[in-house]
Every structure is written in structure tokens, then in C-alpha cells.
Design a protein around this motif. Structure first.
Motif, PDB file in Angstrom:
ATOM      1  N   GLY A  25       0.806  -1.218   0.000  1.00  0.00           N
ATOM      2  CA  GLY A  25       0.000   0.000   0.000  1.00  0.00           C
ATOM      3  C   GLY A  25       0.838   1.266   0.000  1.00  0.00           C
ATOM      4  O   GLY A  25       0.486   2.256   0.653  1.00  0.00           O
ATOM      5  N   ILE A  26       1.946   1.252  -0.729  1.00  0.00           N
ATOM      6  CA  ILE A  26       2.854   2.396  -0.766  1.00  0.00           C
ATOM      7  C   ILE A  26       2.247   3.514  -1.616  1.00  0.00           C
ATOM      8  O   ILE A  26       1.845   3.280  -2.761  1.00  0.00           O
ATOM      9  CB  ILE A  26       4.233   1.982  -1.310  1.00  0.00           C
ATOM     10  N   TYR A  27       2.201   4.698  -1.066  1.00  0.00           N
ATOM     11  CA  TYR A  27       1.669   5.861  -1.778  1.00  0.00           C
ATOM     12  C   TYR A  27       2.753   6.432  -2.689  1.00  0.00           C
ATOM     13  O   TYR A  27       3.920   6.538  -2.290  1.00  0.00           O
ATOM     14  CB  TYR A  27       1.185   6.914  -0.793  1.00  0.00           C
ATOM     15  N   TRP A  28       2.339   6.844  -3.873  1.00  0.00           N
ATOM     16  CA  TRP A  28       3.275   7.158  -4.956  1.00  0.00           C
ATOM     17  C   TRP A  28       3.009   8.555  -5.495  1.00  0.00           C
ATOM     18  O   TRP A  28       1.929   8.848  -6.001  1.00  0.00           O
ATOM     19  CB  TRP A  28       3.086   6.106  -6.043  1.00  0.00           C
ATOM     20  N   LEU A  29       3.989   9.426  -5.334  1.00  0.00           N
ATOM     21  CA  LEU A  29       3.873  10.829  -5.728  1.00  0.00           C
ATOM     22  C   LEU A  29       4.628  11.052  -7.037  1.00  0.00           C
ATOM     23  O   LEU A  29       5.857  10.964  -7.067  1.00  0.00           O
ATOM     24  CB  LEU A  29       4.460  11.708  -4.624  1.00  0.00           C
ATOM     25  N   PRO A  30       3.936  11.334  -8.142  1.00  0.00           N
ATOM     26  CA  PRO A  30       4.615  11.450  -9.436  1.00  0.00           C
ATOM     27  C   PRO A  30       5.401  12.749  -9.601  1.00  0.00           C
ATOM     28  O   PRO A  30       4.943  13.816  -9.207  1.00  0.00           O
ATOM     29  CB  PRO A  30       3.472  11.371 -10.447  1.00  0.00           C
ATOM     30  N   LEU A  31       6.574  12.629 -10.197  1.00  0.00           N
ATOM     31  CA  LEU A  31       7.325  13.789 -10.638  1.00  0.00           C
ATOM     32  C   LEU A  31       6.669  14.331 -11.915  1.00  0.00           C
ATOM     33  O   LEU A  31       5.806  13.683 -12.507  1.00  0.00           O
ATOM     34  CB  LEU A  31       8.784  13.412 -10.901  1.00  0.00           C
ATOM     35  N   MET A  32       7.104  15.507 -12.336  1.00  0.00           N
ATOM     36  CA  MET A  32       6.500  16.167 -13.484  1.00  0.00           C
ATOM     37  C   MET A  32       7.430  16.120 -14.698  1.00  0.00           C
ATOM     38  O   MET A  32       8.655  16.274 -14.560  1.00  0.00           O
ATOM     39  CB  MET A  32       6.179  17.624 -13.161  1.00  0.00           C
ATOM     40  N   ILE A  33       6.853  15.916 -15.872  1.00  0.00           N
ATOM     41  CA  ILE A  33       7.591  15.962 -17.138  1.00  0.00           C
ATOM     42  C   ILE A  33       6.962  17.064 -17.977  1.00  0.00           C
ATOM     43  O   ILE A  33       5.763  17.010 -18.282  1.00  0.00           O
ATOM     44  CB  ILE A  33       7.529  14.610 -17.863  1.00  0.00           C
ATOM     45  N   ASP A  42       4.446  11.787 -14.231  1.00  0.00           N
ATOM     46  CA  ASP A  42       5.282  10.624 -14.481  1.00  0.00           C
ATOM     47  C   ASP A  42       4.517   9.334 -14.196  1.00  0.00           C
ATOM     48  O   ASP A  42       4.029   9.108 -13.090  1.00  0.00           O
ATOM     49  CB  ASP A  42       6.526  10.709 -13.573  1.00  0.00           C
ATOM     50  N   GLY A  43       4.415   8.467 -15.220  1.00  0.00           N
ATOM     51  CA  GLY A  43       3.772   7.180 -15.037  1.00  0.00           C
ATOM     52  C   GLY A  43       2.261   7.204 -15.044  1.00  0.00           C
ATOM     53  O   GLY A  43       1.623   6.149 -14.978  1.00  0.00           O
ATOM     54  N   ILE A  44       1.689   8.392 -15.125  1.00  0.00           N
ATOM     55  CA  ILE A  44       0.229   8.509 -15.163  1.00  0.00           C
ATOM     56  C   ILE A  44      -0.232   9.031 -16.513  1.00  0.00           C
ATOM     57  O   ILE A  44      -1.053   8.424 -17.199  1.00  0.00           O
ATOM     58  CB  ILE A  44      -0.280   9.418 -14.026  1.00  0.00           C
ATOM     59  N   ASP A  45       0.338  10.171 -16.907  1.00  0.00           N
ATOM     60  CA  ASP A  45      -0.010  10.765 -18.203  1.00  0.00           C
ATOM     61  C   ASP A  45       0.920  10.305 -19.323  1.00  0.00           C
ATOM     62  O   ASP A  45       0.617  10.502 -20.495  1.00  0.00           O
ATOM     63  CB  ASP A  45       0.047  12.294 -18.122  1.00  0.00           C
ATOM     64  N   ILE A  59      13.282  17.023 -26.160  1.00  0.00           N
ATOM     65  CA  ILE A  59      13.776  16.568 -24.858  1.00  0.00           C
ATOM     66  C   ILE A  59      13.091  17.433 -23.806  1.00  0.00           C
ATOM     67  O   ILE A  59      13.373  18.633 -23.706  1.00  0.00           O
ATOM     68  CB  ILE A  59      15.305  16.711 -24.749  1.00  0.00           C
ATOM     69  N   PRO A  60      12.181  16.853 -23.043  1.00  0.00           N
ATOM     70  CA  PRO A  60      11.437  17.664 -22.076  1.00  0.00           C
ATOM     71  C   PRO A  60      12.274  18.002 -20.861  1.00  0.00           C
ATOM     72  O   PRO A  60      13.399  17.499 -20.688  1.00  0.00           O
ATOM     73  CB  PRO A  60      10.269  16.747 -21.693  1.00  0.00           C
ATOM     74  N   LYS A  61      11.735  18.842 -20.021  1.00  0.00           N
ATOM     75  CA  LYS A  61      12.334  19.141 -18.725  1.00  0.00           C
ATOM     76  C   LYS A  61      11.523  18.427 -17.650  1.00  0.00           C
ATOM     77  O   LYS A  61      10.375  18.031 -17.872  1.00  0.00           O
ATOM     78  CB  LYS A  61      12.357  20.651 -18.473  1.00  0.00           C
ATOM     79  N   THR A  62      12.118  18.255 -16.495  1.00  0.00           N
ATOM     80  CA  THR A  62      11.395  17.632 -15.389  1.00  0.00           C
ATOM     81  C   THR A  62      11.337  18.599 -14.210  1.00  0.00           C
ATOM     82  O   THR A  62      12.154  19.520 -14.094  1.00  0.00           O
ATOM     83  CB  THR A  62      12.079  16.326 -14.938  1.00  0.00           C
ATOM     84  N   ALA A 267       9.737   7.424 -16.442  1.00  0.00           N
ATOM     85  CA  ALA A 267       9.942   8.379 -17.534  1.00  0.00           C
ATOM     86  C   ALA A 267      10.709   9.612 -17.084  1.00  0.00           C
ATOM     87  O   ALA A 267      11.538  10.143 -17.827  1.00  0.00           O
ATOM     88  CB  ALA A 267       8.593   8.778 -18.123  1.00  0.00           C
ATOM     89  N   ALA A 268      10.458  10.087 -15.863  1.00  0.00           N
ATOM     90  CA  ALA A 268      11.121  11.305 -15.393  1.00  0.00           C
ATOM     91  C   ALA A 268      12.630  11.125 -15.288  1.00  0.00           C
ATOM     92  O   ALA A 268      13.398  12.032 -15.623  1.00  0.00           O
ATOM     93  CB  ALA A 268      10.544  11.741 -14.048  1.00  0.00           C
ATOM     94  N   LEU A 269      13.066   9.968 -14.827  1.00  0.00           N
ATOM     95  CA  LEU A 269      14.501   9.706 -14.775  1.00  0.00           C
ATOM     96  C   LEU A 269      15.048   9.432 -16.167  1.00  0.00           C
ATOM     97  O   LEU A 269      16.176   9.823 -16.492  1.00  0.00           O
ATOM     98  CB  LEU A 269      14.798   8.522 -13.848  1.00  0.00           C
ATOM     99  N   GLY A 270      14.245   8.762 -16.996  1.00  0.00           N
ATOM    100  CA  GLY A 270      14.681   8.448 -18.344  1.00  0.00           C
ATOM    101  C   GLY A 270      14.957   9.680 -19.189  1.00  0.00           C
ATOM    102  O   GLY A 270      15.774   9.633 -20.108  1.00  0.00           O
ATOM    103  N   VAL A 271      14.297  10.783 -18.876  1.00  0.00           N
ATOM    104  CA  VAL A 271      14.562  12.049 -19.576  1.00  0.00           C
ATOM    105  C   VAL A 271      16.032  12.413 -19.451  1.00  0.00           C
ATOM    106  O   VAL A 271      16.658  12.908 -20.395  1.00  0.00           O
ATOM    107  CB  VAL A 271      13.683  13.182 -19.001  1.00  0.00           C
ATOM    108  N   HIS A 272      16.620  12.166 -18.295  1.00  0.00           N
ATOM    109  CA  HIS A 272      17.991  12.600 -18.014  1.00  0.00           C
ATOM    110  C   HIS A 272      19.051  11.576 -18.411  1.00  0.00           C
ATOM    111  O   HIS A 272      20.239  11.904 -18.437  1.00  0.00           O
ATOM    112  CB  HIS A 272      18.136  12.923 -16.529  1.00  0.00           C
TER     113      HIS A 272
END
Length: 285
Positions: A25-33, A42-45, A59-62, A267-272
Motif C-alpha cells: 500500500g505504498i503511496y506514490w507521488l509522481p514527478l512532473m515531465i 510521471d507514469g500517469i499521463d 527533450i522535455p524538462k522535469t 519516464a522522469a529519470l529516463g529524460v535525463h
């Protein structure tokens, strides 16, 4: 919910796999791309594959989650009946997420919140969160013991990785320009990890792709050998076949370790890092 009413929360940069998030039941806070015409969670959209497919175009920014998203997450945790939260974030030396979560936690009423700076990235941070979830849910550890013991585990988790090209780390400002130029001109591949301050540094260098992957395995084996047993993770960025081959080699070399996690980085880490990342995480038990 566990009897202690302790929730574990992570940001998406920790790369905690879905099966562990569901189990504990770990809560997951997405980073932004952030693209020029839209912002994605990240991981949702957006999935890692979709992000890689778009890299030739842009190449997006995060960016880190904003304060409102963090408060909304705390509200959700509180509404679910929890009283305490351990929030595990990627390194403060690589992202502002830790400081933002910490600031929001200090002002939030109704939950006791401890924010752990993992000093790590990807599954190196994720393994700490998984370990904390096991302490609480499997071992029944109290809140007081958890926040005393989990910071001591930080130095026991490490990830070693290489990338196919340094272009994306350079673009994102994650490594120096000189290092990027040398690596490109000589086909010299740095093996990257996080130091004690949670900042990227070059652990070793190897010429060519095959030797760099082998060096990752060697470094992981050495770090694992310093403990009685080790939990291992193999992560990749759009390089599944090479990751599988690296895992098989590592299994033959790391006799005191077992792979408990395998998957794609977010995806957010993959950007970099761009496509072609191979990484091995080691958690000393």
C-alpha cells in the motif's frame, strides 16, 4: 492498513515497482515531465516508452511535484486512516523533492511525518522504501524504531549504472561538460553512482558498452560482498535484452545476492539518461 497506522510514501523517482506498491500500500507521488505544449505526471499521463519515442522530437524538462500535490497526498493518506507517514524521496543532491516534501510536512496538521533523504536515485532509493515497508508490515516495527533505524540503512543501498550516451545527462546539467566531451570522443563510458552526499559521481570508467556493463556487475558484486546477504535489482531504460543478459551474469557472480526487483526506470529519470541505461541496485542485508 497495518496496526501501527504507518503509511509509506515515495516519489516516482524511486522506481518502486507496482507489485511492491500494491503489496504494501505504498503511496506514490509522481514527478512532473514538462513539454513545450503540456505537462505530464510521471507514469500517469506518460509511460517511459512514450517518452523515449518522443525524445527525437523534444527533450522535455522535469520538475518536482508542487506543494498542492503533496498536500493532496497527505490528505489522502489521512483520509485512509493513517496517523504517521514515512516519506522516502530521491536524493536532495539531485532534486528539490526532498525539501519540498519536508516543508509541506512541517506545516501539515493531523499526521506525524518523517521525510527521509535517501541520498540515492531510482531503485537505490526504492529499496530503502521497500525495506521500510517490510519493517512495518512484515516485522510489526513501531514508529519510534522505524524512524530510528531506517536512516541507518541509507548507506547500505547503492545503485551503479551506465548510459549509452552522455548526451542527456549533459543536457539536463547532471554532469560536467568536460566529462561529456571526453566520454563522447574516446567512447569512454563512466560508471555512475551517488556519493555520500547523494550527488552523481564517476565510480569507474570503461571503454565501450560491453565493458561498461561488465564493470557495473563487478562493482555490484564488490558492494554486495561486504554484507552477509544482499537484495539486488536490475533496472533498464529501454534496454530490456541487455538488462536480462546482465542479470544472468550477475547471478553467477554475486553468490550471496538474490534479485528481488527488475524493471524499467520511470519516464522522469529516463529524460535525463536517455535510452540505453543499465543499472544494478544492491541493498546490503
Amino acid at each position: 492498513m497495518n496496526e501501527q497506522k504507518i503509511a509509506i510514501m515515495v516519489d516516482s523517482g524511486t522506481d518502486v515497482p507496482p507489485n511492491y506498491r500494491k503489496k504494501y500500500g505504498i503511496y506514490w507521488l509522481p514527478l512532473m515531465i514538462n513539454y513545450s505544449d503540456r505537462q505530464c505526471l510521471d507514469g500517469i499521463d506518460i509511460t517511459p516508452r512514450e517518452m523515449y519515442d518522443l525524445l527525437p522530437v523534444e527533450i522535455p524538462k522535469t520538475s518536482l511535484p508542487d506543494g498542492g500535490a503533496i498536500v493532496d497526498m497527505f490528505d489522502r493518506i489521512k483520509a485512509d486512516g493513517y496517523e504517521k507517514v514515512l516519506a522516502v524521496t530521491i536524493s536532495s543532491g539531485l532534486s528539490g523533492t526532498y525539501n519540498m516534501v519536508r516543508l509541506m510536512a512541517e506545516e501539515y496538521k493531523g499526521l506525524e511525518i518523517y521525510v527521509l533523504d535517501s541520498k540515492n536515485i531510482s531503485i537505490g532509493a526504492g529499496m530503502l522504501a521497500i525495506r521500510a515497508a517490510q519493517m512495518v508490515n512484515d516485522d510489526g516495527m513501531s514508529w519510534e524504531n522505524l524512524i530510528m533505524k531506517i536512516p541507518r540503512e541509507v548507506g547500505k543501498s547503492k545503485v551503479f549504472f551506465c548510459v549509452d550516451t552522455l548526451k542527456y545527462l549533459q543536457k539536463g546539467g547532471r554532469i560536467g561538460l568536460v566529462t561529456a566531451m571526453i566520454g563522447s570522443s574516446l567512447n569512454l563510458k563512466p560508471i555512475i553512482s551517488c556519493n555520500a552526499d547523494g550527488i552523481y559521481y564517476t565510480v569507474a570508467k570503461a571503454i565501450g558498452r560491453a565493458r561498461s556493463i561488465q564493470k557495473i556487475i563487478d562493482l555490484a558484486a564488490d558492494f554486495a560482498s561486504k554484507a552477509e546477504r544482499a537484495e539486488l535489482a536490475i533496472m533498464n531504460g529501454c534496454a530490456e535484452t541487455e538488462a536480462l543478459a546482465a542479470r544472468k551474469k550477475a547471478e553467477g557472480m554475486i553468490v550471496n545476492g538474490v534479485f528481488t526487483v527488475a524493471g524499467q526506470i520511470g519516464a522522469a529519470l529516463g529524460v535525463h539518461t536517455g535510452p540505453g541505461l543499465i543499472g544494478i541496485g544492491v541493498f546490503q542485508r
